[in-house]
Enzyme design. Structure first.
Site, PDB file in Angstrom:
ATOM      1  N   ASP A   1       1.072   1.863 -11.948  1.00 14.17           N
ATOM      2  CA  ASP A   1       0.751   1.113 -10.647  1.00 14.17           C
ATOM      3  C   ASP A   1       2.160   0.472 -10.462  1.00 14.17           C
ATOM      4  O   ASP A   1       3.156   0.696 -11.171  1.00 14.17           O
ATOM      5  CB  ASP A   1      -0.542   0.181 -10.857  1.00 14.17           C
ATOM      6  CG  ASP A   1      -1.072  -0.027  -9.558  1.00 14.17           C
ATOM      7  OD1 ASP A   1      -0.440  -0.780  -8.882  1.00 14.17           O
ATOM      8  OD2 ASP A   1      -1.936   0.525  -9.110  1.00 14.17           O
TER       9      ASP A   1
ATOM     10  N   CYS B   1      -4.864   2.592  -0.172  1.00 14.68           N
ATOM     11  CA  CYS B   1      -5.037   1.260  -0.712  1.00 14.68           C
ATOM     12  C   CYS B   1      -4.577   0.319  -0.066  1.00 14.68           C
ATOM     13  O   CYS B   1      -3.504   0.506   0.688  1.00 14.68           O
ATOM     14  CB  CYS B   1      -4.495   1.359  -2.163  1.00 14.68           C
ATOM     15  SG  CYS B   1      -4.822  -0.441  -2.831  1.00 14.68           S
TER      16      CYS B   1
ATOM     17  N   TRP C   1      -0.919   5.037  -2.552  1.00 16.69           N
ATOM     18  CA  TRP C   1      -0.108   4.647  -1.256  1.00 16.69           C
ATOM     19  C   TRP C   1      -0.659   3.291  -0.786  1.00 16.69           C
ATOM     20  O   TRP C   1      -2.018   3.031  -0.537  1.00 16.69           O
ATOM     21  CB  TRP C   1      -0.079   5.329  -0.152  1.00 16.69           C
ATOM     22  CG  TRP C   1       0.581   5.153   0.834  1.00 16.69           C
ATOM     23  CD1 TRP C   1       0.663   4.063   1.643  1.00 16.69           C
ATOM     24  CD2 TRP C   1       1.608   5.983   1.693  1.00 16.69           C
ATOM     25  NE1 TRP C   1       1.566   4.186   2.714  1.00 16.69           N
ATOM     26  CE2 TRP C   1       2.040   5.309   2.646  1.00 16.69           C
ATOM     27  CE3 TRP C   1       2.162   7.375   1.353  1.00 16.69           C
ATOM     28  CZ2 TRP C   1       3.154   5.909   3.423  1.00 16.69           C
ATOM     29  CZ3 TRP C   1       2.835   7.850   2.150  1.00 16.69           C
ATOM     30  CH2 TRP C   1       3.509   7.244   2.971  1.00 16.69           C
TER      31      TRP C   1
ATOM     32  N   GLY D   1      -4.338  -3.476  -0.530  1.00 21.86           N
ATOM     33  CA  GLY D   1      -4.967  -4.764  -1.339  1.00 21.86           C
ATOM     34  C   GLY D   1      -6.341  -4.484  -1.369  1.00 21.86           C
ATOM     35  O   GLY D   1      -7.282  -5.488  -1.148  1.00 21.86           O
TER      36      GLY D   1
ATOM     37  N   GLU E   1     -15.783   2.583 -28.552  1.00 16.43           N
ATOM     38  CA  GLU E   1     -15.992   2.125 -27.241  1.00 16.43           C
ATOM     39  C   GLU E   1     -15.189   3.384 -26.240  1.00 16.43           C
ATOM     40  O   GLU E   1     -15.671   3.627 -25.343  1.00 16.43           O
ATOM     41  CB  GLU E   1     -15.166   0.615 -26.699  1.00 16.43           C
ATOM     42  CG  GLU E   1     -16.251  -0.475 -27.036  1.00 16.43           C
ATOM     43  CD  GLU E   1     -15.206  -1.858 -26.809  1.00 16.43           C
ATOM     44  OE1 GLU E   1     -15.704  -2.788 -26.247  1.00 16.43           O
ATOM     45  OE2 GLU E   1     -14.075  -1.590 -27.268  1.00 16.43           O
TER      46      GLU E   1
ATOM     47  N   ASP F   1     -10.159   3.821   6.751  1.00 17.13           N
ATOM     48  CA  ASP F   1     -10.655   4.190   8.126  1.00 17.13           C
ATOM     49  C   ASP F   1     -10.590   5.742   8.237  1.00 17.13           C
ATOM     50  O   ASP F   1      -9.758   6.223   7.032  1.00 17.13           O
ATOM     51  CB  ASP F   1      -9.949   3.405   9.006  1.00 17.13           C
ATOM     52  CG  ASP F   1      -8.298   3.743   9.252  1.00 17.13           C
ATOM     53  OD1 ASP F   1      -7.928   5.008   9.172  1.00 17.13           O
ATOM     54  OD2 ASP F   1      -7.511   2.953   9.034  1.00 17.13           O
TER      55      ASP F   1
HETATM   56  C1  DGJ Z   1      -3.094  -4.040  -4.583  1.00 18.58           C
HETATM   57  C2  DGJ Z   1      -4.109  -2.946  -4.933  1.00 18.58           C
HETATM   58  O1  DGJ Z   1      -5.240  -3.163  -4.403  1.00 18.58           O
HETATM   59  C3  DGJ Z   1      -4.028  -3.103  -6.575  1.00 18.58           C
HETATM   60  O2  DGJ Z   1      -5.000  -2.206  -6.858  1.00 18.58           O
HETATM   61  C4  DGJ Z   1      -2.597  -2.937  -7.076  1.00 18.58           C
HETATM   62  O3  DGJ Z   1      -2.193  -1.639  -6.979  1.00 18.58           O
HETATM   63  C5  DGJ Z   1      -1.745  -3.982  -6.543  1.00 18.58           C
HETATM   64  N1  DGJ Z   1      -1.764  -4.055  -4.916  1.00 18.58           N
HETATM   65  C6  DGJ Z   1      -0.202  -3.691  -6.946  1.00 18.58           C
HETATM   66  O4  DGJ Z   1       0.394  -4.682  -6.278  1.00 18.58           O
END
Ligand code: DGJ
Length: 732
Positions: free
Chosen positions: A370, A530, A481, A532, A613, A538
């Site tokens: 990430d 993605c 993205w 945030g 686990e 959408d």
């Molecule tokens: C927001 C995303 O929703 C998170 O999963 C992560 O990728 C962060 N940004 C990284 O900055």
């Protein structure tokens, strides 16, 4: 052909398997809307319209002394401007002479087979097996020669009708488009409707609100430059009595990722109008003579079988006609582990390989690196835009890192936030004019990053080149993205002052071009959207990404509401869901049951898990794969409403042939010495017998749906149950 023009009645009727939609070229060539709902034969539905002399409601000049024909009371297919209709408009235009007026009258129509296309915007598509026909109706304003072209496609078997709009300036001077709605739907009898919408916020996207329509304009939309966390471009109009299983429900789903607007107006005569399209905030689009503007597509569905019936129409359609990625149907989704909540930006190549090795024991297929791998990126104050590998962190280089992951027989994924730039970045230092900020003013700070001006061709080209460069350099299987701020400081240095009102929309168009060039040119890569979390979830985004991150909120109990709300329109196979450390008092099993209502994965430091686990996780990953054909392709049922007081949240997936089902329950509340609870299944074959979790005993589908399943109440709080129902085959 599912679209019929009746010469004598001047009606145009659109027929799907179970629905009918009708319009009519009416009095003085105004295009009237007559009906949308359950199938009726192709008869002229204009008998419903009664004309009265409505005081203070204007009459078109041409109707002379006939005072009973007022557009203020007529059901219209596309409400226009300054014609005596004082309800909400579908178009607002400033003509070249400065006048604010649009009188659209029907100038022609065309019926064709197949799906219409938009040149600038993503659309749903027709498969070879679909029966689809399209209609184009042209409205023209005689004084300005501006045309509005209404587009319709009818997907017969799917019970879906799409609409879009084009505006063509055939006049001699430039016009300014200030509002253009893609759909307008008038209901003659509009009383007794509820409006269901999906409002939310960061971490709590797509919560569900239902409100009765009253006499004012209900406005649902986004002014944040993206479709947003706060609202979703989807609404339902339903009978006040409508439930999950009964009642009329209309759905409107807008294929657009920028500002949008839905207005629902219950008027003085209890007629109801819904319009939906691009949000008019700071929207002023110049159209020179000969130019055309396209408005985005709205996907409409109608079901008389309640909210579930409506959701099924959207789930089925969006699973097959929205995204062409092979991951939608041909290739199984991988179980992934994402580095974000495991390490945030504090990682290097060695740490990532360690996480991958531990994750391998958990049955994970894919490691996702990430945020934090590029430029100068130790926190979120710098580096965005510099899409080259940070050699202090990935010391072995990207190629070698991917090789090490592949050597574990795992795939590799990577994160980008292509639309953003940090002030502290090489890109910003080289091209401050590419950042969206108004000259002479400081840009609004938001996570200390600025949006790139995606309306500029050279910015789009830069992003395409850099992202494609990375994707082509290593064996990358998956891309996340992301976009992590709302747009403000709407300004493009590349456009003259009079075109600044186009920037919001041009940003979206630029983004779609970039996505076309990156995503569609990499058909073997799985893309996940993605913002945030789920801030831009959408259908236009889902045209590109088969899956979308539902929320940054991984708490399994909050997730119950998140998944519930999202499910009203988006299918399970689109819903990014992970198990993380969030939810300290919730077991790994409950987290897994919740994440299986989505694409399933982990977002934690796998090296911190004990051997036991890891083994539990391995069984969960295998279970997700075992059930994927049920959860991703079956019918989804919301069995309880997590927004209502209750002790359990339950949902169910049932295969189309009703042979298998996965019924999931989470105990959210335990009352001391409380009553026995039962969950009633749905969607099963009442005449069939089902085994549960491989049991010897079998239970009839009718009993499971009518009497229900008793849920063990002597369990710890937040326990979860998963019942795998399998139809018993008679053996002779
Ligand atoms: C927001 C995303 O929703 C998170 O999963 C992560 O990728 C962060 N940004 C990284 O900055």
């Amino acid at each position: 052909m599912a679209i019929i023009y009746n010469e004598s009645a001047k009606t145009i009727t659109l027929q799907t398997k179970n629905t009918t939609y009708q319009m009519k070229i009416g009095n003085l060539d105004y295009l009237l809307h007559l009906y949308y709902g359950s199938s009726v034969p192709d008869i002229d539905m204009s008998y419903q319209i009664k004309q009265y002399d409505r005081g203070f409601s204007g009459n078109p000049y041409e109707s002379r002394n006939a005072r009973t024909f007022s557009l203020d009371a007529q059901p219209q297919e596309f409400s226009t401007q300054q014609q005596g209709d004082f309800r909400t408009t579908s178009i607002e235009v400033v003509n070249s002479d400065g006048s604010y007026s649009y009188h659209g009258k029907t100038a022609g129509y065309k019926i064709t087979s197949g799906k219409y296309q938009l040149d600038t915007l993503p659309c749903v598509f027709a498969r070879d097996t679909d029966t689809v026909s399209s209609l184009e109706v042209t409205l023209c304003d005689g004084a300005s020669d501006v045309q509005v072209v209404l587009l319709y496609s009818v997907f017969e078997e799917a019970d879906i009708i799409t609409r879009a709009v084009k505006v063509v300036n055939r006049g001699t001077g430039s016009i300014q488009l200030k509002k253009i709605m893609s759909v307008c739907l008038d209901f003659l009898n509009g009383s007794g409707f509820d409006l269901v919408s999906l409002p939310g916020r960061y971490g709590q996207e797509r919560q569900v609100e239902r409100q009765p329509m009253t006499h004012h304009i209900h406005n649902i939309g986004s002014v944040r430059g993206s479709s947003s966390h706060q609202q979703n471009p989807f609404v339902i109009l339903c009978d006040r009595e409508a439930t999950e299983d009964h009642g009329r429900c209309y759905g409107f789903s807008l294929m657009y990722s920028g500002n949008f607007l839905t207005e629902v107006e219950l008027d003085q005569y209890d007629q109801l109008r819904l319009v939906m399209g691009i949000g008019p905030k700071q929207f002023v689009y110049q159209l020179a003579p000969g130019e055309t503007f396209e408005g985005p597509e709205v996907v409409m569905a109608f079901s008389e079988h309640g909210l579930t019936g409506l959701s099924h129409l959207y789930h089925d359609f969006y699973r097959t006609n929205l995204c062409r990625s092979k991951f939608v149907s041909e290739v199984e989704r991988p179980v992934l582990i994402n580095s974000w909540e495991a390490a945030f930006m504090d990682f290097d190549d060695v740490k990532l390989v360690k996480i991958a090795k531990a994750a391998k024991n958990m049955g994970v297929d894919l490691l996702v690196m990430d945020d934090g791998w590029f430029g100068k990126r130790d926190d979120d104050n710098s580096g965005l835009g510099d899409w080259y590998v940070n050699k202090d962190k990935i010391r072995c280089g990207l190629h070698k890192l991917v090789e090490q992951i592949n050597a574990l027989d795992m795939k590799f994924g990577i994160w980008f936030e292509p639309e953003m730039v940090s002030e502290d970045s090489d890109l910003y230092r080289a091209h401050p004019e590419w950042a969206m900020q108004i000259p002479g003013r400081h840009a609004v700070r938001s996570r200390n990053q600025i949006a790139l001006d995606m309306s500029r061709r050279e910015v789009q080209d830069y992003v395409i080149e850099k992202v494609n460069g990375i994707l082509d350099d290593a064996n990358i299987y998956y891309v996340k993205w992301d976009i992590n701020r709302s747009l403000a400081d709407i300004w493009s240095n590349a456009l003259p002052a009079e075109k600044q009102g186009e920037v919001y929309h041009r940003y979206v168009l630029g983004l779609y071009r970039v996505m076309d060039e990156i995503i569609l040119t990499h058909p073997d890569i799985l893309f996940e959207g993605c913002s945030g979390g789920g801030g831009r979830y959408d259908p236009a985004m889902l045209h590109y990404y088969p899956q979308y991150w539902v929320s940054d909120n991984n708490h399994p109990i909050d997730r119950l509401k998140l998944h519930y709300g999202t499910s009203f329109v988006y299918p399970t196979c689109t819903m990014g869901a992970h198990i993380s450390d969030s939810g300290k008092f919730v077991s790994l099993e409950t987290k897994a049951v919740v994440a299986m209502c989505g694409t399933f994965g982990y977002e934690l430091d796998a090296t911190h898990l004990s051997k036991e686990e890891q083994e539990i996780c391995k069984e969960q990953s295998d279970r997700f794969r075992k059930y994927q054909h049920i959860t991703f392709k079956g019918d989804f049922y919301r069995l309880t409403d997590p927004f209502k007081v209750g002790n359990m949240t339950a949902w169910q997936h049932v295969t189309k042939d009703k042979d298998e089902s996965l019924l999931s329950v989470v105990v959210t509340n335990l009352t001391c010495n409380g009553p026995q609870e039962y969950i009633r299944a749905k969607g099963l074959d009442p005449g069939a017998m089902y085994s549960i979790n491989g049991s010897k005993e079998t239970y009839s589908g009718a009993a499971l749906m009518s009497a229900g399943l008793p849920i063990d109440r002597e369990v710890p709080e937040y326990s979860a149950f998963q019942f795998h129902l399998v139809r018993e085959r008679c053996t002779v």
